[in-house]
Each structure stands twice: as structure tokens, then as C-alpha cells.
Design an enzyme around this catalytic site. Structure first.
Site, PDB file in Angstrom:
ATOM      1  N   LYS A  95       0.927  -1.215  -0.024  1.00 42.31           N
ATOM      2  CA  LYS A  95       0.069   0.054   0.035  1.00 42.31           C
ATOM      3  C   LYS A  95       0.877   1.329  -0.006  1.00 42.31           C
ATOM      4  CE  LYS A  95      -3.822   2.287   2.693  1.00 42.31           C
ATOM      5  NZ  LYS A  95      -4.636   2.134   3.534  1.00 42.31           N
ATOM      6  N   SER A 170      -9.498   2.509   2.890  1.00 44.47           N
ATOM      7  CA  SER A 170      -8.707   3.199   1.795  1.00 44.47           C
ATOM      8  C   SER A 170      -7.720   2.320   1.017  1.00 44.47           C
ATOM      9  CB  SER A 170      -7.599   4.227   2.714  1.00 44.47           C
ATOM     10  OG  SER A 170      -6.982   3.715   3.513  1.00 44.47           O
ATOM     11  N   SER A 194     -10.090   0.332   6.906  1.00 45.15           N
ATOM     12  CA  SER A 194      -9.331   0.403   5.494  1.00 45.15           C
ATOM     13  C   SER A 194      -8.887  -0.740   4.894  1.00 45.15           C
ATOM     14  CB  SER A 194      -8.568   1.570   5.444  1.00 45.15           C
ATOM     15  OG  SER A 194      -8.833   2.928   5.602  1.00 45.15           O
TER      16      SER A 194
END
Length: 505
Positions: A95, A170, A194
Site C-alpha cells: 500500500k 482506503s 481500510s
């Protein structure tokens, strides 16, 4: 090198702070500050320790749209790890709020574009030490501050099941590249859901581990009490395997961690599926969240009922505070404003590693490129500044104190059951939103799917989303919550759900 303030600068600062000083008095303070700054500058010759970068790499490239149809990749690269290990042959995505030395890092925000960290996050080193190959940085939402998938600076992340729909956020890109098979595993980050939210809407496995089990060292955070990193995979086995590699104490570098934690061999324990006698609590409040879809509820309850075929015992449980847990999170988010905007994303007062790279990049972002932030981040900046000016830290302190009864309420429920079950999101993936949509609709879509997930960022309980099936072609996530450091029991129940789903195909 730190510059000493001029007398005029110090005079302005004193006036802005409401201090009333004559020039002669202020001159004494100016001299003292000058001496202190000279002392600070005397440390410049000492080499600052940095997290290690053990494996060579080339800088990589930004992929073309034809090779990135869902906009899930921010950057592609190839970093080969050790010649053998638990993850040998595995392809991994990171990420884009997690540092990879020499690889651009945007954290979903135009204001960070051009920033390249000089170190590898601890989880990156552990992944490479285990023999994996890191093949890129996955897109994340703008500063990780959205439960939708429309705020990333490079455009929305599209859902592979229906590209007109959101992936959730996210960790939007991480979920997609796992679901499409472009990688075997991905690192996600979770401050309000997320990891679990995009796992639910793409149909992959996503675990927010117990608070502190996985070191956050070298990842750009929102707020220390909320930050988690965790695994995203296609199967429960791979999720357990990935956790074995990335979990464990980081030698005091991360203040979120307990020094005496142990990491079980989860995969060995999962070799023989046995949940006979395990008690699964069905959380009533989790099924009655606003917007709950009857078809989603039916699918999940049908799936849970089939756990009895494996010997599990189902039991209804209730945690009334669950219904306002997202409001407690919202009040706690004042800490995110303080950490991200005022403290360079590094916090203060804890013992551990302080990434000065992040502090420099964040300082530039909030001082000169604040207009490049997402509307979701601007919302919390405006609210945070208002609360700070008018209430100082009262709202934040009260919210953090309310976490104690909230955590106790779940702990009490977990005294009578082994895991608690509820929808990850009580409805299927919504349509993508765009910045020119009306503000009320935009903000609603960014946060409406977090009602069941935010609580466990506050309390630190481990929580996993597993695909339970599909409604009209869209995945439905079941969230399983366990006792602190009891990821193993969650994995066992999730593996049974996986078997049930396979049987329904």
C-alpha cells in the site's frame, strides 16, 4: 541546520500567542533561544539512524492505463527478496502509505507527489527476508482518509466486479490487485476499516490484526491510537501465512507494540479444520446498521447457520455501544488533525522510530500545498482547527476515555463467545462518486460504509473480513471479531466460512 529566529519574528510569535512583553524583556528570551538553537545545531554531525534497506532495486515506473485498467497500481517495480523463505515465489503489493526506499510514495495525495523515502518499512524488510518479490505500490485513498475509492489523486479505483462501482477504501488498490490475481498478497493499512472495507467489496480476505501485533514502523499514519497494518489475500491460509511473516515485536521501534508478544504458527494450527464447540456470537446491532440490505443480511445469516454443520454454536449477542462507536471515532479524529497537520505525521512523546523523511514531506504538504488535499481531509482539518481553538483537547480526551467502556463492552461479549460476527458492510458496493457531486452526497459516500468497522480501530480487537458469497453479482463480506491476540480462532472460523462458500458454488 536550524536558523535562529530574528527578534522581529520572535516578537510576532509572542504577540500571536497572546504574550505581553516589552522589547527589553523579549531580548532576554531571544538570547536564550539563540543559545538553545546553537546547542541543537551541535548535533548535526551525528549520523541519524535509519531503517535498513537490505535488497537492491531499480526505481520502477508509473504503469500505463492499458496495464492498469482498474487504476489499482500507483507504481510498478520489482524488488527480489531472499532466495528462500515462507513467501518464496509470492508476489506482493505494498500500500502506498508504506515506505519503500527509492520508490516514489504519494499516499494518494497530489501534495506528496515527488516524495521518495530513503528507507524500507519494517514489514517490507520482513516480506523480502521471507523470499517474496515486491512488484509495486498499490493506490490508496488520499492520505488514507476515505472509506470510498474516489479520493485518490490519480483517479478512482474501480471495482473489478463492476467498474462503475466503488472498491471501498482506503486500501482500495491492494484489494483489487489481490482480487485480480496480479499479486498473491498485499499489505493494507486500517485506521477505520481500510483493510476490511475493500476486502468486503472485492471479495478477498482482509485482516486488521490486534493493535500493535504488526509493526507500523515506516508507514505514514493517521493517528497512533488508530493505526494498523495487515494482510490482504485471496485465501484464509495465505492470510495466516502472511501474518506469520509480518507480525512480531520490532525491537522497540514502534510504541504500539507489546515487547512480550508471541506469534503462533497459524498455518500449522489450521491444518486440521476444527471449530467443534466454538461459540459464534451474532451481533444484533451489527445487522441493524443504517442502510442494511435485507438480501445481504439473509446471505450472511444463512452462511452463519451452516457453521453449525462444523460443530459451531451460534448465539445472539448485543453491544449497545456499537451503534455509536463511529461517533466516538469521529471525536477521536481530532488526534489525526494534530498528528498529521501539526506534528508531521510522526507524533511526539513515544519511544520509537521517528521518520524524519515523513516529517519533512508532511511539513511541506501542509504549509505550501494544502489546497491539494482531498475534500475529506479538508473537512477534518477545518473541524480539527475549530475544536482546537475553541475546546483545546477536551473533545479528544473525552473520546479517548470513552474507548475504555467501549472496549470493555466487546470484551464482556467475548466472555460468552469465541468470536463476534456481523456484516463488514451491510450493503453491496455503491456507485463511484466524483468530486463535482453535491458535497452532502460526496461526504456520505466516503464514510457511510464504516459503521461496523471503526469500533475495532478504537478498541484494538482483531477483525477479519471474509467473502460469504454474492448478491446480484457483488461480493458480501462477513466480519469476524475476536479477543486480543486471538487471530487463530478468527482464522479457524473464517476457514469454515471459506469451505461453506466453496460448497455453495
Amino acid at each position: 541546520m536550524v536558523r535562529c529566529p530574528t527578534f522581529a519574528q520572535l516578537s510576532d510569535i509572542a504577540r500571536d500567542m497572546g504574550l505581553h512583553m516589552e522589547d527589553d524583556e523579549l531580548k532576554g528570551f531571544h538570547g536564550a533561544i539563540k543559545g538553545n538553537i546553537e546547542g541543537i545545531n551541535s548535533t548535526e554531525d551525528i549520523v541519524e539512524p535509519k531503517l535498513p534497506t537490505k535488497y537492491p532495486r531499480l526505481p520502477g515506473y508509473r504503469p500505463e492505463q492499458v496495464d492498469n485498467p482498474y487504476n489499482a497500481w500507483y507504481w510498478r517495480c520489482e524488488i527480489k527478496g531472499a532466495s528462500g523463505g515462507k513467501l518464496a515465489g509470492k508476489r506482493v503489493a505494498i500500500k502506498d502509505n508504506v515506505a519503500l526506499a527509492g520508490i516514489p510514495m504519494m499516499n494518494g495525495c497530489h501534495a506528496l507527489e515527488g516524495f521518495t523515502p530513503s528507507f524500507d518499512a519494517t514489514v517490507v524488510t520482513r516480506i523480502l527476508d521471507a523470499g517474496a518479490t515486491i512488484v509495486g505500490k498499490s493506490v490508496c485513498e488520499n492520505l488514507c482518509f476515505s472509506g470510498g475509492s474516489s479520493t485518490a489523486a490519480k483517479g478512482p479505483v474501480k471495482n473489478p466486479h463492476d467498474p462503475t462501482r466503488a472498491t471501498a477504501g482506503s486500501s482500495s488498490g491492494s484489494a483489487v490487485v489481490v482480487q485480480t490475481g496480479e499479486v498473491d498478497m498485499a499489505i493494507g493499512g486500517d485506521q477505520g476499516g481500510s483493510i476490511r472495507l475493500p476486502a468486503a467489496w472485492t471479495g478477498v480476505v482482509g485482516l486488521k490484526p490486534t493493535y500493535g501485533l504488526v509493526p507500523y514502523t515506516g508507514a505514514m499514519g493517521i493517528e497512533m491510537s488508530l493505526d494498523h497494518l495487515g494482510p490482504m489475500t485471496r485465501t484464509v491460509h495465505d492470510c495466516a501465512l502472511f501474518l506469520e511473516v509480518i507480525a512480531g515485536y520490532d525491537g522497540g521501534m514502534d510504541a504500539r507494540q507489546h515487547p512480550h508478544m508471541t506469534v503462533p504458527q497459524y498455518t500449522k494450527e489450521l491444518e486440521n479444520l476444527n471449530i467443534n464447540g466454538l461459540k459464534v456470537g451474532i451481533l444484533g446491532e451489527g445487522f441493524s446498521m443504517e442502510g442494511a440490505d435485507a438480501a445481504v443480511t439473509k446471505l450472511l445469516k444463512d452462511t452463519l447457520s451452516k457453521l453449525e454443520l462444523y460443530g459451531a454454536v451460534l448465539k445472539d449477542v448485543s453491544v449497545p455501544l456499537h451503534t455509536i462507536s463511529s461517533s466516538i471515532w469521529g471525536a477521536s479524529a481530532e488526534g489525526a488533525y494534530e498528528n498529521m497537520c501539526r506534528l508531521g505525521g510522526c507524533g511526539t512523546g513515544h519511544v520509537g522510530y521517528y521518520p524524519t523523511d515523513f516529517a519533512i514531506a508532511s511539513g511541506k504538504m501542509f504549509s505550501s500545498r494544502i489546497d491539494d488535499l482531498s475534500d475529506t481531509m479538508k473537512l477534518f482539518i477545518l473541524q480539527g482547527e475549530y475544536l482546537q481553538k475553541n475546546y483545546k483537547s477536551q473533545v479528544y480526551c473525552r473520546a479517548r476515555n470513552l474507548v475504555f467502556p467501549l472496549r470493555k463492552a466487546y470484551d464482556q461479549a467475548l466472555e460468552s463467545v469465541d468470536v463476534i460476527a456481523m456484516p463488514t458492510i451491510p450493503f453491496t458496493a455503491s456507485k463511484l462518486i466524483f468530486k463535482d457531486d453535491p458535497a452532502p452526497e460526496y461526504f456520505k459516500k466516503c464514510f457511510e460504509n464504516t459503521g461496523n468497522t471503526m469500533a475495532f480501530n478504537l478498541t484494538g480487537h482483531p477483525a477479519l473480513s471474509i467473502n460469504a458469497g454474492f448478491v446480484e453479482g457483488l461480493p458480501v463480506g462477513l466480519m469476524l471479531v475476536g479477543k486480543h491476540y486471538d487471530e487463530l480462532t478468527i482464522f479457524k472460523v473464517a476457514q469454515a466460512v471459506e469451505k461453506i462458500r466453496e460448497g455453495l458454488k
